[in-house]
Design a protein around this motif. Sequence first.
Motif, PDB file in Angstrom:
ATOM      1  N   THR A  74       0.815  -1.222   0.000  1.00  0.00           N
ATOM      2  CA  THR A  74       0.000   0.000   0.000  1.00  0.00           C
ATOM      3  C   THR A  74       0.849   1.273   0.000  1.00  0.00           C
ATOM      4  OG1 THR A  74      -1.592  -1.232   1.313  1.00  0.00           O
ATOM      5  CG2 THR A  74      -1.929   1.138   1.150  1.00  0.00           C
ATOM      6  N   LEU A  75       1.887   1.296   0.865  1.00  0.00           N
ATOM      7  CA  LEU A  75       2.683   2.514   1.007  1.00  0.00           C
ATOM      8  C   LEU A  75       3.559   2.782  -0.214  1.00  0.00           C
ATOM      9  CD1 LEU A  75       3.618   1.850   4.702  1.00  0.00           C
ATOM     10  CD2 LEU A  75       2.152   3.681   3.895  1.00  0.00           C
ATOM     11  N   TYR A  76       3.616   1.821  -1.129  1.00  0.00           N
ATOM     12  CA  TYR A  76       4.465   1.966  -2.312  1.00  0.00           C
ATOM     13  C   TYR A  76       3.642   2.154  -3.588  1.00  0.00           C
ATOM     14  CZ  TYR A  76       8.281   0.501   0.679  1.00  0.00           C
ATOM     15  OH  TYR A  76       9.210   0.445   1.684  1.00  0.00           O
ATOM     16  N   LEU A 119      -1.889   6.214  -4.941  1.00  0.00           N
ATOM     17  CA  LEU A 119      -2.442   6.588  -3.636  1.00  0.00           C
ATOM     18  C   LEU A 119      -3.249   7.881  -3.711  1.00  0.00           C
ATOM     19  CD1 LEU A 119       0.459   5.825  -1.140  1.00  0.00           C
ATOM     20  CD2 LEU A 119      -1.825   4.860  -1.088  1.00  0.00           C
ATOM     21  N   ARG A 120      -2.723   8.834  -4.488  1.00  0.00           N
ATOM     22  CA  ARG A 120      -3.368  10.153  -4.529  1.00  0.00           C
ATOM     23  C   ARG A 120      -4.627  10.147  -5.357  1.00  0.00           C
ATOM     24  NH1 ARG A 120       0.835  14.420  -4.301  1.00  0.00           N
ATOM     25  NH2 ARG A 120      -0.904  15.816  -4.654  1.00  0.00           N
ATOM     26  N   ARG A 121      -4.900   9.058  -6.060  1.00  0.00           N
ATOM     27  CA  ARG A 121      -6.085   9.024  -6.917  1.00  0.00           C
ATOM     28  C   ARG A 121      -7.255   8.350  -6.242  1.00  0.00           C
ATOM     29  NH1 ARG A 121      -4.142   7.723 -12.915  1.00  0.00           N
ATOM     30  NH2 ARG A 121      -2.321   9.071 -12.972  1.00  0.00           N
ATOM     31  N   ARG A 122      -7.029   7.760  -5.080  1.00  0.00           N
ATOM     32  CA  ARG A 122      -8.096   7.004  -4.439  1.00  0.00           C
ATOM     33  C   ARG A 122      -8.260   7.454  -2.992  1.00  0.00           C
ATOM     34  NH1 ARG A 122      -8.109   0.857  -6.291  1.00  0.00           N
ATOM     35  NH2 ARG A 122      -6.910   0.998  -8.203  1.00  0.00           N
ATOM     36  N   PRO A 123      -9.409   7.147  -2.413  1.00  0.00           N
ATOM     37  CA  PRO A 123      -9.560   7.454  -0.989  1.00  0.00           C
ATOM     38  C   PRO A 123      -8.547   6.639  -0.183  1.00  0.00           C
ATOM     39  CG  PRO A 123     -11.606   6.582  -1.925  1.00  0.00           C
ATOM     40  CD  PRO A 123     -10.589   6.526  -2.988  1.00  0.00           C
ATOM     41  N   ASN A 124      -8.319   7.076   1.020  1.00  0.00           N
ATOM     42  CA  ASN A 124      -7.340   6.405   1.843  1.00  0.00           C
ATOM     43  C   ASN A 124      -7.688   4.957   2.085  1.00  0.00           C
ATOM     44  OD1 ASN A 124      -4.992   6.682   3.473  1.00  0.00           O
ATOM     45  ND2 ASN A 124      -5.660   8.807   3.637  1.00  0.00           N
ATOM     46  N   ARG A 125      -6.682   4.117   2.131  1.00  0.00           N
ATOM     47  CA  ARG A 125      -6.960   2.722   2.417  1.00  0.00           C
ATOM     48  C   ARG A 125      -6.174   2.270   3.638  1.00  0.00           C
ATOM     49  NH1 ARG A 125      -5.847   0.113  -2.887  1.00  0.00           N
ATOM     50  NH2 ARG A 125      -5.789   2.028  -4.040  1.00  0.00           N
ATOM     51  N   LEU A 130      -3.833  -0.091   6.000  1.00  0.00           N
ATOM     52  CA  LEU A 130      -2.634  -0.871   5.698  1.00  0.00           C
ATOM     53  C   LEU A 130      -2.859  -2.332   6.069  1.00  0.00           C
ATOM     54  CD1 LEU A 130       0.175   1.488   7.023  1.00  0.00           C
ATOM     55  CD2 LEU A 130      -1.026   1.510   4.843  1.00  0.00           C
ATOM     56  N   GLU A 131      -2.220  -3.215   5.326  1.00  0.00           N
ATOM     57  CA  GLU A 131      -2.199  -4.631   5.694  1.00  0.00           C
ATOM     58  C   GLU A 131      -0.825  -4.896   6.307  1.00  0.00           C
ATOM     59  OE1 GLU A 131      -4.698  -6.733   5.120  1.00  0.00           O
ATOM     60  OE2 GLU A 131      -5.994  -5.449   3.917  1.00  0.00           O
ATOM     61  N   SER A 132      -0.638  -6.103   6.804  1.00  0.00           N
ATOM     62  CA  SER A 132       0.622  -6.325   7.506  1.00  0.00           C
ATOM     63  C   SER A 132       1.713  -6.812   6.556  1.00  0.00           C
ATOM     64  CB  SER A 132       0.426  -7.313   8.648  1.00  0.00           C
ATOM     65  OG  SER A 132       0.314  -8.604   8.123  1.00  0.00           O
ATOM     66  N   THR A 133       2.936  -6.434   6.889  1.00  0.00           N
ATOM     67  CA  THR A 133       4.118  -6.960   6.213  1.00  0.00           C
ATOM     68  C   THR A 133       4.875  -7.760   7.243  1.00  0.00           C
ATOM     69  OG1 THR A 133       4.304  -5.121   4.687  1.00  0.00           O
ATOM     70  CG2 THR A 133       6.313  -6.333   5.147  1.00  0.00           C
ATOM     71  N   ASP A 151      13.607  -2.098  -0.092  1.00  0.00           N
ATOM     72  CA  ASP A 151      13.815  -1.504   1.228  1.00  0.00           C
ATOM     73  C   ASP A 151      13.981  -2.565   2.315  1.00  0.00           C
ATOM     74  OD1 ASP A 151      13.664   0.952   0.119  1.00  0.00           O
ATOM     75  OD2 ASP A 151      11.674   1.466   0.893  1.00  0.00           O
ATOM     76  N   GLU A 173       0.582  -0.882  12.267  1.00  0.00           N
ATOM     77  CA  GLU A 173       1.163  -1.524  11.086  1.00  0.00           C
ATOM     78  C   GLU A 173       2.479  -0.866  10.700  1.00  0.00           C
ATOM     79  OE1 GLU A 173       0.637  -4.235   9.848  1.00  0.00           O
ATOM     80  OE2 GLU A 173      -1.403  -4.746  10.429  1.00  0.00           O
ATOM     81  N   THR A 224       5.886   6.920   0.549  1.00  0.00           N
ATOM     82  CA  THR A 224       4.472   7.276   0.426  1.00  0.00           C
ATOM     83  C   THR A 224       4.192   8.758   0.212  1.00  0.00           C
ATOM     84  OG1 THR A 224       4.271   5.526   2.037  1.00  0.00           O
ATOM     85  CG2 THR A 224       2.261   6.698   1.480  1.00  0.00           C
TER      86      THR A 224
END
Lengths: 196, 310
Positions: A86-88, A92-98, A100-103, A137, B24, B39
Amino acid sequence: MTPRESVGAADAADERTLLSAADVARTIARMAHQVIEKTAVEPGEAPVQVTLLGIPTRGVPLARRLADKIREFSGAEVPVGTLDITLYRDDLRRRPNRPLESTELPPGGIENCLVILVDDVLFSGRTIRAALDALRDLGRPSAVQLAVLVDRGHRQLPIRADYVGKNVPTARQEDIAVELSERDGRDAVVLRRAGA
Amino acid sequence: MKHLLSAGDLTADAALGILDTSDELKRTLLGREVKKLPTLRGRTVITCFYENSTRTRVSFEVAGKWMSADVINVSSSASSVSKGESLRDTALTLAAAGADCVIVRHPASGAAHRLAHWLSEAGISVVNAGDGMHEHPTQALLDAATLRERLGDLTGKRIAIVGDILHSRVARSNVLLLRTLGADVRLIAPPTLVPAGVEEWKVPVHHDLDAHLSDLDAVMLLRVQAERMHGGFFPSAREYSISYGLNEKRFAKLPEHAVVLHPGPMLRGMEIASAVADSPRTAITDQVRNGVHVRMAVLYHLLAGEEEKV
């Protein structure tokens, strides 16, 4: 609503089941065999540690099932982790906030491993690009491969899967839904027409 | 979410959304070599502090940088504010300079609201990092994150906020947020340090700390804000410490699982005994650590997604 001609095994006017529960099981088993074959090393070569990373949400149960099958067929224990992208994402800027899932990486990490990314559907390739950025990363795997249950085409980036459960030619406006019992109560791959 | 001005603006869902994101992020960053997420690349975050601060300013700056935003710090003493520029003109300057988010701390209650009013039109988010004796919502969020880490779900958890309620923005924000999250909150303070109109906070106020100790899941201590006190609110620091300081004897009366929080900077020997401050059951360093993740989560919720259509 105008009735439409049903194609294949129609369960609704605008819905077609591409893979049944039995098909899904068979497909995952076949993919497991392919992983074993493709990651085998020649005698004398140094063994590689294969690690599966599922991309949430449905890549995660798929990765677990794949690992179970690989253990069943070859006896090899394959660590499984999850990789949230999600963070990558580049949209992101085109959709409403979502949320996070776990890594979660397996205890051994991914350094010098052969990482196989696992996802349900390969479409534009943007998720996988984000996953590759996220991996960078987290460490330096010796190689990265990609396993998907369904490849539906329409790539927007030069990305290709190493293991494909089923190739499905689709129209862009159609929707492929992979359902897995862990999340959806049943196993199936369903093609839906636009607006269905 | 456009701005974060008051902990009272957060619904339970919104608050839990931020706290879950924070958890998270914390797990994602744990043990990573590269503590940097792409981000918020290309977004500009300006912190504008009209009051001294170490942990809040640093925490916001680290949070922004770990999310790859460009963070610029403005402090009142080193800016045109010291030449007499008004808050509004400073705000418009920051907007013209290309800020996407302004994080403001100001000695006047309501300053962040005014700023948000001026900056909304330009599509700039404002985060209240403490306005006078009013609110400090990210502190309440990081306190809640720390409590959740130690106690699990906060529904029904018995939490006492102890000390200088009158001058504390932390207390107000915490009461608002903890009530939204379903916790059982009580205030314990000397009568002179309870604000007028406290009955509107809808939480019980007590004056005897000892009577409550054995019945608490968490104690949140507040700093006695001498810089805001003009006049005798209590006879002496020693007397305050005797009645409301968390000494070792009181600490021993708390249940085994109870957590002690302090928003810092703490006055050892005044609100809290040194041995208590350094006990593993005290979560003060966790609060600072969680502060970074909570502020990353706030920036994520404010800046990452599509702009909400008004």
